[in-house]
Design a protein around this motif. Structure first.
Motif, PDB file in Angstrom:
ATOM      1  N   GLN A 147       0.822  -1.112  -0.100  1.00  0.00           N
ATOM      2  CA  GLN A 147       0.133   0.202  -0.131  1.00  0.00           C
ATOM      3  C   GLN A 147       0.709   1.307  -0.052  1.00  0.00           C
ATOM      4  OE1 GLN A 147      -2.471  -0.889   3.566  1.00  0.00           O
ATOM      5  NE2 GLN A 147      -3.903  -1.774   2.518  1.00  0.00           N
ATOM      6  N   TRP A 198      -7.575   3.057  -1.591  1.00  0.00           N
ATOM      7  CA  TRP A 198      -7.391   3.047  -0.014  1.00  0.00           C
ATOM      8  C   TRP A 198      -8.776   2.255   0.494  1.00  0.00           C
ATOM      9  CZ3 TRP A 198     -11.113   6.294   2.900  1.00  0.00           C
ATOM     10  CH2 TRP A 198     -10.789   6.263   4.339  1.00  0.00           C
ATOM     11  N   VAL A 199      -9.971   2.314  -0.131  1.00  0.00           N
ATOM     12  CA  VAL A 199     -11.215   1.535   0.281  1.00  0.00           C
ATOM     13  C   VAL A 199     -11.109   0.218  -0.139  1.00  0.00           C
ATOM     14  CG1 VAL A 199     -13.709   1.560   0.100  1.00  0.00           C
ATOM     15  CG2 VAL A 199     -12.382   3.704   0.375  1.00  0.00           C
ATOM     16  N   GLY A 202      -8.639  -1.666   1.935  1.00  0.00           N
ATOM     17  CA  GLY A 202      -8.631  -1.496   2.988  1.00  0.00           C
ATOM     18  C   GLY A 202      -9.158  -2.700   4.253  1.00  0.00           C
ATOM     19  N   LEU A 237     -15.731   4.448   6.579  1.00  0.00           N
ATOM     20  CA  LEU A 237     -14.232   4.545   6.783  1.00  0.00           C
ATOM     21  C   LEU A 237     -14.091   5.916   6.761  1.00  0.00           C
ATOM     22  CD1 LEU A 237     -12.578   1.716   4.604  1.00  0.00           C
ATOM     23  CD2 LEU A 237     -13.005   1.847   6.923  1.00  0.00           C
ATOM     24  N   THR A 241     -12.750   7.794  10.128  1.00  0.00           N
ATOM     25  CA  THR A 241     -11.353   8.394  10.032  1.00  0.00           C
ATOM     26  C   THR A 241     -11.337   9.810  10.549  1.00  0.00           C
ATOM     27  OG1 THR A 241     -10.529   6.852   8.237  1.00  0.00           O
ATOM     28  CG2 THR A 241      -9.412   9.034   8.620  1.00  0.00           C
ATOM     29  N   GLN A 303      -9.150   1.113  11.901  1.00  0.00           N
ATOM     30  CA  GLN A 303      -8.811  -0.113  11.733  1.00  0.00           C
ATOM     31  C   GLN A 303      -9.993  -1.074  12.412  1.00  0.00           C
ATOM     32  OE1 GLN A 303      -6.658  -1.707   9.817  1.00  0.00           O
ATOM     33  NE2 GLN A 303      -6.474   0.263   9.121  1.00  0.00           N
ATOM     34  N   ALA A 306     -12.765  -0.888  10.130  1.00  0.00           N
ATOM     35  CA  ALA A 306     -12.288  -1.588   8.786  1.00  0.00           C
ATOM     36  C   ALA A 306     -12.480  -3.066   9.179  1.00  0.00           C
ATOM     37  CB  ALA A 306     -11.033  -1.356   8.298  1.00  0.00           C
TER      38      ALA A 306
END
Length: 341
Positions: A147, A198-199, A202, A237, A241, A303, A306
């Motif tokens: 990533q 990112w998604v 994730g 998310l 965040t 996290q 997620a």
């Protein structure tokens, strides 16, 4: 239809936004000692390694530093003095990035290990979390490294355009419009692409721990689970965040201003070198304490969310709820009466 059982922080069924938010905060509240201990070890060792690298770099180029930063008048420092300082600074930056990557991967390994027990309603210990995280740390480190590599590759494009603008301005005394257009185009293209990636990937750290997948398989598995649920995953998310960022900011704030207020009497009453050193030490220590706590919150909460989204997608797509109920020791509800309607 009876509600799904809830042995731990979430009901064992399809999750709503409230279930995910409540489950993330509940897991953090129940197991904050284990999570904070793991984060403290990770970020503490990373900070020590970065400070050690900086100290070695300063000691190695100390003579050049004196000549570079203590020049007088209009005499520019010699290239033979500037080059070692730049190289040492670059080495320190690389070491800091690597250590930050390792620390983040360690925390990402610990969160799913804690979440597994929190969902099943089991108690856990720091030693148990350490063993689970350590066994899956290489896989999570691989996921986070992939990533980060993608992010750095996209970030290089943001560096190339400003560099071209600077060189163009130095040669033609005015910036050329072409690099500026390239920079704007890169920003318009790469920001949505970065968000999409990112998604899409994730769930990979949670998959690497909970399903014991290798890095590439975990990334593919995350992309499969996020498919057809990207917007829902993105909304939850980004919300978590932002919430964790705000919480971390308000945690950091009293430590920052508390250090300034605590050091003020020392600076006002004692103008000696010892007083100034004590004031700076108080400010730095309180700031670092606040930074560790705020970074802990801003790292673990997203996290946890997620991981809960990953479980939710498996419940919806793969009927994971009965397996979770069996693992939690929840007796299954008796089947309803059969017959003609």
């Amino acid at each position: 239809m009876p509600p799904p059982p809830k042995p731990g922080v979430i009901p064992l069924g399809p999750l709503s936004l409230g279930d995910i938010l409540g489950g993330a905060f509940s897991a953090l509240g129940r197991h904050w000692k284990q999570l904070f201990g793991m984060a403290l070890v990770a970020y503490g060792l990373a900070a020590l390694a970065m400070c050690g690298a900086a100290a070695i770099a300063v000691a190695a180029v100390h003579d050049h530093l004196v000549l570079v930063f203590n020049t007088t008048g209009r005499v520019a420092p010699a290239r033979s003095d500037v080059q070692p300082v730049v190289v040492a600074g670059a080495v320190v930056v690389v070491v800091a990035m690597v250590m930050w990557l390792v620390a983040m991967a360690w925390v990402y390994s610990a969160v799913p290990a804690v979440l597994q027990d929190a969902v099943l309603g089991r108690s856990t210990t720091f030693a148990a979390v350490w063993r689970k995280a350590w066994s899956r740390f290489p896989a999570v480190l691989g996921v986070v490294a992939v990533q980060w590599a993608a992010m750095l590759a996209m970030g290089l494009l943001f560096v190339v355009a400003p560099t071209a603008m600077f060189l163009s301005a130095s040669r033609h005394h005015a910036p050329s419009p072409v690099p500026m257009l390239l920079f704007a185009l890169a920003a318009l293209v790469l920001m949505p692409v970065g968000t999409w990636l990112w998604v899409r990937y994730g769930f990979a750290p949670a998959i690497a721990v909970l399903e014991k997948q290798r890095p590439v398989q975990a990334l593919h598995r995350s992309a499969h689970l996020v498919k057809d649920a990207w917007w829902r995953s993105f909304g939850i998310l980004i919300l978590v965040t932002m919430m964790s960022g705000v919480i971390g900011y308000f945690i950091q704030l009293p430590f920052t201003y508390g250090g300034l207020f605590a050091a003020m009497p020392l600076t006002l009453g004692d103008h000696s070198t010892g007083g100034l050193v004590s004031a700076v030490a108080i400010i730095v220590v309180l700031y670092l304490v606040g930074m560790v706590i705020s970074q802990f919150v801003s790292t673990t909460l997203p996290q946890l969310a997620a991981g809960l989204l990953y479980i939710d997608q498996r419940v919806r797509r793969e009927d994971l709820a009965p397996a979770l109920a069996d693992a939690a020791g929840v007796p299954r509800a008796p089947a309803g009466p059969t017959g003609a309607w």
